[in-house]
Each structure stands twice: as C-alpha cells, then as structure tokens.
Design a protein around this motif. Structure first.
Motif, PDB file in Angstrom:
ATOM      1  N   ARG A 261       7.223   5.724 -12.582  1.00  0.00           N
ATOM      2  CA  ARG A 261       7.812   4.690 -11.739  1.00  0.00           C
ATOM      3  C   ARG A 261       7.209   3.332 -12.109  1.00  0.00           C
ATOM      4  NH1 ARG A 261      11.701   6.212  -7.810  1.00  0.00           N
ATOM      5  NH2 ARG A 261      10.788   4.739  -6.334  1.00  0.00           N
ATOM      6  N   LEU A 262       7.918   2.276 -11.744  1.00  0.00           N
ATOM      7  CA  LEU A 262       7.447   0.914 -11.936  1.00  0.00           C
ATOM      8  C   LEU A 262       6.701   0.440 -10.705  1.00  0.00           C
ATOM      9  CD1 LEU A 262       7.348  -1.879 -13.324  1.00  0.00           C
ATOM     10  CD2 LEU A 262       9.634  -2.307 -12.388  1.00  0.00           C
ATOM     11  N   GLY A 263       5.495  -0.068 -10.915  1.00  0.00           N
ATOM     12  CA  GLY A 263       4.713  -0.565  -9.801  1.00  0.00           C
ATOM     13  C   GLY A 263       4.093  -1.913 -10.110  1.00  0.00           C
ATOM     14  N   ALA A 264       3.691  -2.593  -9.058  1.00  0.00           N
ATOM     15  CA  ALA A 264       2.923  -3.828  -9.175  1.00  0.00           C
ATOM     16  C   ALA A 264       1.519  -3.547  -8.661  1.00  0.00           C
ATOM     17  CB  ALA A 264       3.565  -4.948  -8.378  1.00  0.00           C
ATOM     18  N   GLN A 265       0.523  -3.801  -9.484  1.00  0.00           N
ATOM     19  CA  GLN A 265      -0.856  -3.568  -9.058  1.00  0.00           C
ATOM     20  C   GLN A 265      -1.404  -4.823  -8.390  1.00  0.00           C
ATOM     21  OE1 GLN A 265      -3.552  -2.108 -12.069  1.00  0.00           O
ATOM     22  NE2 GLN A 265      -5.331  -2.328 -10.729  1.00  0.00           N
ATOM     23  N   ILE A 266      -1.857  -4.660  -7.166  1.00  0.00           N
ATOM     24  CA  ILE A 266      -2.497  -5.739  -6.414  1.00  0.00           C
ATOM     25  C   ILE A 266      -3.847  -5.222  -5.959  1.00  0.00           C
ATOM     26  CG2 ILE A 266      -2.354  -7.248  -4.413  1.00  0.00           C
ATOM     27  CD1 ILE A 266       0.675  -7.036  -4.568  1.00  0.00           C
ATOM     28  N   ASP A 267      -4.896  -5.764  -6.540  1.00  0.00           N
ATOM     29  CA  ASP A 267      -6.257  -5.295  -6.273  1.00  0.00           C
ATOM     30  C   ASP A 267      -6.335  -3.788  -6.539  1.00  0.00           C
ATOM     31  OD1 ASP A 267      -7.029  -7.909  -5.573  1.00  0.00           O
ATOM     32  OD2 ASP A 267      -6.320  -7.614  -3.519  1.00  0.00           O
ATOM     33  N   ASP A 268      -6.660  -2.995  -5.519  1.00  0.00           N
ATOM     34  CA  ASP A 268      -6.840  -1.560  -5.737  1.00  0.00           C
ATOM     35  C   ASP A 268      -5.631  -0.748  -5.283  1.00  0.00           C
ATOM     36  OD1 ASP A 268      -7.115  -1.964  -3.044  1.00  0.00           O
ATOM     37  OD2 ASP A 268      -8.928  -0.745  -2.813  1.00  0.00           O
ATOM     38  N   ARG A 269      -4.464  -1.413  -5.173  1.00  0.00           N
ATOM     39  CA  ARG A 269      -3.254  -0.725  -4.760  1.00  0.00           C
ATOM     40  C   ARG A 269      -2.151  -0.900  -5.793  1.00  0.00           C
ATOM     41  NH1 ARG A 269      -2.439  -3.318   1.083  1.00  0.00           N
ATOM     42  NH2 ARG A 269      -3.003  -5.140  -0.170  1.00  0.00           N
ATOM     43  N   VAL A 270      -1.298   0.112  -5.894  1.00  0.00           N
ATOM     44  CA  VAL A 270      -0.094   0.037  -6.716  1.00  0.00           C
ATOM     45  C   VAL A 270       1.105   0.131  -5.777  1.00  0.00           C
ATOM     46  CG1 VAL A 270       1.290   1.188  -8.491  1.00  0.00           C
ATOM     47  CG2 VAL A 270      -1.198   0.998  -8.768  1.00  0.00           C
ATOM     48  N   ILE A 271       1.971  -0.866  -5.847  1.00  0.00           N
ATOM     49  CA  ILE A 271       3.127  -0.950  -4.958  1.00  0.00           C
ATOM     50  C   ILE A 271       4.371  -0.552  -5.748  1.00  0.00           C
ATOM     51  CG2 ILE A 271       4.353  -2.376  -3.297  1.00  0.00           C
ATOM     52  CD1 ILE A 271       1.225  -2.160  -2.930  1.00  0.00           C
ATOM     53  N   ASP A 272       5.056   0.480  -5.299  1.00  0.00           N
ATOM     54  CA  ASP A 272       6.278   0.934  -5.946  1.00  0.00           C
ATOM     55  C   ASP A 272       7.396  -0.076  -5.650  1.00  0.00           C
ATOM     56  OD1 ASP A 272       8.936   2.367  -6.105  1.00  0.00           O
ATOM     57  OD2 ASP A 272       7.622   3.952  -6.849  1.00  0.00           O
ATOM     58  N   LEU A 273       7.891  -0.734  -6.697  1.00  0.00           N
ATOM     59  CA  LEU A 273       8.832  -1.825  -6.472  1.00  0.00           C
ATOM     60  C   LEU A 273      10.187  -1.334  -5.966  1.00  0.00           C
ATOM     61  CD1 LEU A 273       8.091  -4.288  -9.410  1.00  0.00           C
ATOM     62  CD2 LEU A 273       7.379  -4.423  -7.023  1.00  0.00           C
ATOM     63  N   ALA A 274      10.678  -0.238  -6.505  1.00  0.00           N
ATOM     64  CA  ALA A 274      11.978   0.266  -6.045  1.00  0.00           C
ATOM     65  C   ALA A 274      11.900   0.708  -4.588  1.00  0.00           C
ATOM     66  CB  ALA A 274      12.441   1.413  -6.938  1.00  0.00           C
TER      67      ALA A 274
ATOM     68  N   GLY B 205       5.443 -10.964   0.656  1.00  0.00           N
ATOM     69  CA  GLY B 205       5.628 -10.763   2.090  1.00  0.00           C
ATOM     70  C   GLY B 205       4.401 -10.161   2.751  1.00  0.00           C
ATOM     71  N   ASP B 206       4.517  -9.914   4.026  1.00  0.00           N
ATOM     72  CA  ASP B 206       3.412  -9.375   4.818  1.00  0.00           C
ATOM     73  C   ASP B 206       3.080  -7.955   4.352  1.00  0.00           C
ATOM     74  OD1 ASP B 206       1.615  -8.513   6.693  1.00  0.00           O
ATOM     75  OD2 ASP B 206       2.808  -9.147   8.432  1.00  0.00           O
ATOM     76  N   ALA B 207       1.876  -7.773   3.816  1.00  0.00           N
ATOM     77  CA  ALA B 207       1.482  -6.469   3.288  1.00  0.00           C
ATOM     78  C   ALA B 207       1.449  -5.399   4.369  1.00  0.00           C
ATOM     79  CB  ALA B 207       0.129  -6.569   2.599  1.00  0.00           C
ATOM     80  N   SER B 208       1.249  -5.807   5.612  1.00  0.00           N
ATOM     81  CA  SER B 208       1.199  -4.821   6.693  1.00  0.00           C
ATOM     82  C   SER B 208       2.568  -4.192   6.936  1.00  0.00           C
ATOM     83  CB  SER B 208       0.690  -5.473   7.980  1.00  0.00           C
ATOM     84  OG  SER B 208       1.613  -6.443   8.457  1.00  0.00           O
ATOM     85  N   GLU B 209       3.619  -4.798   6.407  1.00  0.00           N
ATOM     86  CA  GLU B 209       4.965  -4.280   6.577  1.00  0.00           C
ATOM     87  C   GLU B 209       5.440  -3.461   5.387  1.00  0.00           C
ATOM     88  OE1 GLU B 209       7.534  -7.520   7.537  1.00  0.00           O
ATOM     89  OE2 GLU B 209       6.477  -8.031   9.391  1.00  0.00           O
ATOM     90  N   TRP B 210       4.596  -3.311   4.374  1.00  0.00           N
ATOM     91  CA  TRP B 210       4.981  -2.471   3.243  1.00  0.00           C
ATOM     92  C   TRP B 210       5.082  -1.020   3.712  1.00  0.00           C
ATOM     93  CZ3 TRP B 210       0.828  -4.659  -0.616  1.00  0.00           C
ATOM     94  CH2 TRP B 210       1.244  -5.937  -1.053  1.00  0.00           C
ATOM     95  N   PRO B 211       6.133  -0.304   3.341  1.00  0.00           N
ATOM     96  CA  PRO B 211       6.261   1.090   3.781  1.00  0.00           C
ATOM     97  C   PRO B 211       5.197   1.963   3.123  1.00  0.00           C
ATOM     98  CG  PRO B 211       7.945   0.557   2.157  1.00  0.00           C
ATOM     99  CD  PRO B 211       7.259  -0.739   2.489  1.00  0.00           C
TER     100      PRO B 211
ATOM    101  N   HIS C  73       0.250   3.062  -3.060  1.00  0.00           N
ATOM    102  CA  HIS C  73      -0.680   4.071  -3.575  1.00  0.00           C
ATOM    103  C   HIS C  73      -1.999   3.385  -3.934  1.00  0.00           C
ATOM    104  CE1 HIS C  73       2.802   6.764  -4.094  1.00  0.00           C
ATOM    105  NE2 HIS C  73       3.408   5.728  -4.641  1.00  0.00           N
ATOM    106  N   SER C  74      -3.088   4.074  -3.727  1.00  0.00           N
ATOM    107  CA  SER C  74      -4.354   3.559  -4.248  1.00  0.00           C
ATOM    108  C   SER C  74      -4.378   3.797  -5.754  1.00  0.00           C
ATOM    109  CB  SER C  74      -5.539   4.262  -3.583  1.00  0.00           C
ATOM    110  OG  SER C  74      -5.619   5.613  -4.007  1.00  0.00           O
ATOM    111  N   VAL C  75      -5.108   2.951  -6.456  1.00  0.00           N
ATOM    112  CA  VAL C  75      -5.217   3.090  -7.915  1.00  0.00           C
ATOM    113  C   VAL C  75      -5.759   4.465  -8.283  1.00  0.00           C
ATOM    114  CG1 VAL C  75      -6.399   2.213  -9.968  1.00  0.00           C
ATOM    115  CG2 VAL C  75      -5.439   0.614  -8.314  1.00  0.00           C
TER     116      VAL C  75
END
Length: 301
Positions: free
Chosen positions: A14-27, A61-67, A72-74
C-alpha cells in the motif's frame, strides 16, 4: 510528503505517508473523507498535481480525526522499494574525486567527462530497504557500493531545458548503485551493475517541495558501521538540471523513472588496498533529509 510503500503482515503493498513514527495509509484516509487516492506510488505520481494537493490537504488535517485503520506505527509495517521504475538511468563519474579514483582503479579516463556518462539498470535490479544484496561468489569477488541521490521524475520530459528541469521532478530518494567490478565486459557496465538486487532503492520518496536544495545534501555510506563515503551533492560535476536536460535531449523521461545521480569518492575499488563487500556485511546509505537505506549482504551461491 515522505511517501513509502509498505505491507502489514501478508497483505498487499500500500501507499503511505510517513509522519514521525507513523505511516498513514493514503487511500484509507481519503476513503474516510469520501474521496479517493491511489493505492500505489507510481499511479499517485502520474495522477498529477490536484491529486497530490488532495493528499497534502488530508495529511494537514486534524490527526485526531484520522481513522484507526489508516494509521500504523513504523514498527508494524515492512517497507518495500517505493516503486518499480520504468527505467533507472545511472550517471557515472559525476563527482570530481570519483573521476580520479576511477582512473586509478577502474581504467577510466583521467580527464573530466565533457558530458554526463550514462548507463542503465533494469527494474529487476531494484530491491527494497532491509532486503538482501545478493553476493554470488561464482560471478564476482569484487562487489562494490555507491551511495547516490535518486531523482524521481514526476512529469514526462523530452527536450527539457535546464531552466525547466525542476518542473519535471516529483521527489528524491536513495539508490545504492551496487557493482560487480569484475563483470565489466569490453567496457560495458550493464551486467556489472544490472544484476538482481544491485539497485537498493528507498526507504522513501520525499516530494520535491520538502527538499529546499537538492544540490546541497550530505551523503554518507557505511559498511558494517565503518564510514566509506562522505560528501555532498554540491560536488556533482553535472548538477541535476543539467542531467535532466542532457538525458531528455534524446530519451523521454516518464513519471516514475529514476535518475541515480552519481557516486562520490570512497568506493571499494578505489581503496588501497581495494575493499569489497562480503556476505555478512551491512550496508547503510544515508542522504540528508531522506533517511538511511540499509541492506545486508548475503551469500547467493
């Protein structure tokens, strides 16, 4: 954006964006906001600026609203090579000190090249972070390293001027240009540099807007903890814009293509006495603002 291709357990990449120690699934993040983003980096690159801006907006956007299913943690993920390039164009002899050491150890010309020296690597040479570099002792006893800044093309480029070259860049990564020095054939490098696993690539692609000056990045390579290469991209003989203009004068560069911009001095063949990789070594290639690409060397006989 710092973009990665990742897997969790045995699921598809999957495609993700790494922000600090988290990977955010863009789709998954996009679906949560009732929109769509590609699931792979190559499609994302080709989708264009509007799609890229959507991803940035969602990530801002507000990270607290990310599903929860998008985060995922790195430590939970395995990073793959960011993408499979259509073509990898390598640049030889692009740092002045490397020209000198190559003329001593590799029988290349002592004079600075008047135009970029180009070669190619097949996509099958690509391997990801943490994956093994294959040392086949039946084919080589001179397996060498080269830490290089990788330029990832974002827009089709043909006959592009130096002034317009940066408009065609999507982002930057790291390529370790592995070479079997004793497999150079009649002056040709393809088999020497094109074998499977000879293009470690990653760990991420950092978009061009997040790199202030790609011509002022520190590079370093270590073998089993010992520094072998240490330089800065400012020492390139042919800067990035010149490389894109020269290559695109006759070869179309397409989204997802990679230019490996050349190695500084400190390759194994140039050591006195020469040093080469062996099974059990760990190779770490670092480029400032991008990260460290780490690969073990394993016996592949």
């Amino acid at each position: 954006m710092r973009l990665v291709t990742y897997t969790v357990d045995s699921a598809a990449a999957r495609l993700g964006a790494q922000i600090d120690d988290r990977v955010i699934d863009l789709a998954a993040l996009a679906a949560h906001h009732a929109t769509e983003l590609p699931q792979d980096l190559l499609t994302f690159i080709g989708a264009g600026a509007d799609v890229h801006d959507t991803a940035r907006r969602l990530l801002d956007g507000d990270a607290s609203e990310w599903p929860a299913e998008a985060v995922h943690s790195v430590e939970q993920v395995v990073l793959n090579a960011p993408l499979r390039p259509g073509k990898i164009i390598g640049v030889g002899l692009n740092y002045v000190e490397h020209v000198e050491e190559s003329s001593r150890s590799l029988d290349t010309d002592k004079e600075l090249p008047p135009r970029p020296v180009l070669f190619s690597k097949p996509a099958t040479a690509v391997t990801g972070p943490g994956r093994p570099i294959l040392h086949n002792g039946d084919l080589t006893q001179q397996l060498d390293w080269e830490c290089e800044l990788a330029v990832v093309i974002g827009r089709t480029a043909f006959r592009v001027s130096e002034d317009d070259a940066y408009d065609h860049i999507f982002g930057y990564s790291i390529v370790n240009d592995i070479s079997a020095r004793d497999q150079r054939r009649s002056g040709q490098w393809f088999f020497s540099k094109g074998q499977d696993s000879y293009a470690p690539f990653g760990p991420a692609v950092v978009t061009a807007d997040d790199i202030d000056d790609p011509m002022s990045l520190d590079l370093e390579l270590r073998v089993s903890g010992v520094t072998k290469q240490k330089s800065n991209t400012r020492h390139m003989l042919f800067p990035i814009a010149r490389l894109i203009a020269d290559i695109s004068s006759g070869v179309t560069l397409e989204p997802g293509d990679v230019i490996a911009t050349g190695s500084p001095s400190g390759v194994g063949a140039g050591m006195v006495p020469p040093e080469f990789l062996a099974p059990g070594d760990l190779v770490e290639a670092t480029v400032e603002h991008i990260g460290t690409l780490t690969n073990p060397v394993v016996d592949a006989r």
